[in-house]
Enzyme design. Structure first.
Site, PDB file in Angstrom:
ATOM      1  N   SER A 132       0.809  -1.222   0.000  1.00 18.82           N
ATOM      2  CA  SER A 132       0.000   0.000   0.000  1.00 18.82           C
ATOM      3  C   SER A 132       0.841   1.271   0.000  1.00 18.82           C
ATOM      4  CB  SER A 132      -0.956  -0.002   1.195  1.00 18.82           C
ATOM      5  OG  SER A 132      -0.262  -0.161   2.401  1.00 18.82           O
ATOM      6  N   HIS A 187       1.668   4.865   4.204  1.00 18.53           N
ATOM      7  CA  HIS A 187       0.857   5.523   3.188  1.00 18.53           C
ATOM      8  C   HIS A 187       1.344   6.961   2.964  1.00 18.53           C
ATOM      9  CE1 HIS A 187      -2.733   2.674   4.257  1.00 18.53           C
ATOM     10  NE2 HIS A 187      -1.669   2.033   3.809  1.00 18.53           N
TER      11      HIS A 187
END
Length: 211
Positions: A132, A187
């Site tokens: 991610s 992230h």
């Protein structure tokens, strides 16, 4: 479209690599392969903040290799599926703009940026796995290019701001749903690295399409 067509094998290769690793680990979890392969993979390939301190690595290069290896490991089939669907969607958009080798540079920079964000901001020594960080880097790159296009052609930045707010809201919801177990630091690091790398790779604004 030609860039996308030529670059798809790179994207398919990334997805196939992550899927093959998860398949082996899932078969081990089900007792169809030697046991504890997932724990072994996490021990050797996950991102462990303690290895940046005084922890003893399993092999000499681990404190450096983990900045990359964490990105091909996942927490299970569901985690893999969500990430790979997202990778295909965002990856196609990036490939369509800059082609395969610049996609690879952006993806690699986002992996490293995600790891750096986790290393700097993680509150404890729990390990981290997943693609991610790289995915948020691809999103950051696309948002950076969209901003460049809109500023060049004097268009409103509201769609870009809305996309950033959507990503922020998604992180908040996931953090709450996962009881704080979301690696938002990865992230953030991936997003910032991806945005900066994207602007370095392609500072041209796309012209308007002819009708």
């Amino acid at each position: 479209m030609a860039l996308l067509k030529r670059g798809r094998p790179v994207l398919i290769g990334l997805i196939a690599l992550c899927a093959a690793i998860e398949l082996v680990l899932s078969l081990s979890d089900a007792g169809l392969l030697p046991p504890r392969l997932r724990a072994l993979a996490y021990d050797y390939g996950g991102f462990w903040p303690g290895l940046l301190g005084n922890w003893k690595p399993n092999y000499p290069a681990q404190p450096y290799a983990m900045f990359v290896t964490y990105s091909v490991l996942h927490g299970g089939p569901a985690h893999l599926a969500v990430n790979m669907i997202t990778l295909w969607s965002l990856g196609c958009a990036v490939l369509d703009r800059v082609g395969a080798w610049r996609f690879a540079l952006l993806y690699g920079a986002s992996i490293l940026g995600g790891a750096a964000g986790f290393a700097l901001l993680a509150p404890d020594l729990r390990p981290m796995v997943g693609a991610s960080g790289a995915l948020f880097g691809l999103a950051g790159g696309l948002i950076a290019w969209a901003s460049l296009d809109r500023v060049t052609y004097r268009e409103t930045l509201w769609p870009v701001i809305r996309a950033v707010l959507l990503l922020l809201g998604l992180n908040l919801v996931l953090w709450w749903a996962m009881h704080g177990m979301l690696a938002w630091q990865t992230h953030l690091g991936g997003f910032l690295a991806g945005a900066l790398c994207a602007l370095a790779l392609d500072r041209r604004a796309l012209g308007p399409e002819a009708s």
